[in-house]
Every structure is written in C-alpha cells, then in structure tokens.
Design an enzyme around this catalytic site. Structure first.
Site, mmCIF file in Angstrom:
data_model
loop_
_atom_site.group_PDB
_atom_site.id
_atom_site.type_symbol
_atom_site.label_atom_id
_atom_site.label_comp_id
_atom_site.label_asym_id
_atom_site.label_seq_id
_atom_site.Cartn_x
_atom_site.Cartn_y
_atom_site.Cartn_z
ATOM 1 N N LEU A 194 0.570 -4.997 3.672
ATOM 2 C CA LEU A 194 -0.729 -5.533 4.083
ATOM 3 C C LEU A 194 -0.621 -6.399 5.341
ATOM 4 C CD1 LEU A 194 -3.678 -6.151 2.966
ATOM 5 C CD2 LEU A 194 -2.644 -8.185 1.969
ATOM 6 N N HIS A 195 -1.569 -6.261 6.246
ATOM 7 C CA HIS A 195 -1.639 -7.151 7.410
ATOM 8 C C HIS A 195 -3.073 -7.224 7.909
ATOM 9 C CE1 HIS A 195 -0.527 -3.073 8.678
ATOM 10 N NE2 HIS A 195 -1.151 -3.284 9.812
#
Ligand SMILES: [Zn+2]
Length: 179
Positions: free
Chosen positions: A138-139
């Site tokens: 995730l980012h």
C-alpha cells in the site's frame, strides 16, 4: 503539448498529460518486484533500510514513512507508505490509519511551503487492475499540482539532471517538514 499535425495517433481526450520522460525507466520495469511477498524485491520494504539520502526518504514516523517517488507524475510527488507490507487499505490498523492521514496532511503543508502548490491529487490505487504499480504494498500518492503545472523544475531544476533534482527536492521538503 500538441503533436504536429499529420502524425497524430489515437483520439483526443480530456486527459492532461505531464511531460515526464523519467517515467520511461518505470514503464520499462526497473525496480519492479518479482512477486507479491515482502521478500520478492518489494522496494517499499527495502527503502527504510537505506539512508534518507539514498532512499529519498523525507520523514520517518512510527508506522509510516514519506518518500519521494523516483518516477514522479509531477515534481514533488510524494508517497506515504506504511512500514508493514500490506496490500489493502482495510488491512491497516487504527494507529497506522491515523498516522498515514496525518502525514498526508503534513505532505500538503510542506509542498505548499516549498513550492506554492495550488492543488493536489491524493489517493491510492488498490490492485493492479486499478493502476497500482506495486500493488502488494500500500502507498498513498500525494501529487502537487500547479496551474499549467509550472513546478519545482524552474525553482531548483534549471539544467540539472533528475537525480540531483530529486536530492535537492528531498532535502528541501525534509528541512521544512511540519513537526
Ligand atoms: Zn513491501
């Protein structure tokens, strides 16, 4: 930028296109993980082990860190990344969620101070079908926008090559990051 008449390919649309030749390395697959696991060359797991200068890390929190995108959509393109190798937003714990949101707000403040950003695109691509380049970790993207996208380039760029520009942008943002 308009193409010369006579060589146009495709159908005109409403998308704004930024001139980002450095994205070619990304498109060509550099630094892409070989699988979905943390041990499969995930760059977001590897970056925290680097120095701030080498990893282009702007700040480090308890649960998340903030890093310059090596292949920016626009100069000053930051990513807020949990240290944990999780793919889906629903997998974040409460404290991680709060810190990711708080650092996103600080990123906006820092980018406004550094470069008078006039707007932002903020968000997460969840899954490769949605456009996530590294779907397994995730980012949150924080992309500063300017009218006509006049940006860091005239401020610190001039004729410097991209690695120098990224290093200077990283230091500028790190120095004025809100505490
Ligand atoms: Zn990872």
């Amino acid at each position: 930028m308009a193409e010369p008449a006579g060589v146009r390919v495709g159908v005109a649309d409403e998308l704004e296109r930024l001139w980002t030749p450095h994205r070619m390395a990304y498109i060509q697959g550099e630094n892409k993980p070989t699988g979905p696991g943390a041990g499969d060359g995930c760059p977001f797991c590897a970056i925290p082990a680097e120095s701030d200068e080498v990893g282009l890390v702007v700040t480090r929190g308890e649960y998340v860190y903030v890093v310059l995108n090596l292949y920016p959509y626009n100069s000053g393109h930051l990513m807020v990344v949990p240290y944990r190798h999780v793919a889906d937003y629903t997998e974040l714990g409460a404290a991680e969620t709060v810190e990711l949101a708080e650092q996103t707000k600080r990123a906006m403040t820092a980018l406004r101070t550094a470069s008078a950003a006039q707007g932002f695109n903020i968000g997460m691509n969840q899954g490769s079908v949605a456009g996530a380049g590294i779907a397994a970790h995730l980012h949150q993207h924080v992309v500063p926008r300017w009218g006509g996208d006049v940006n860091f380039m005239p401020v610190v760029g001039h004729t410097k090559v991209l690695p120098q520009l990224l290093a200077e942008t990283r230091k500028m943002l790190a120095d004025l990051w809100p505490s």
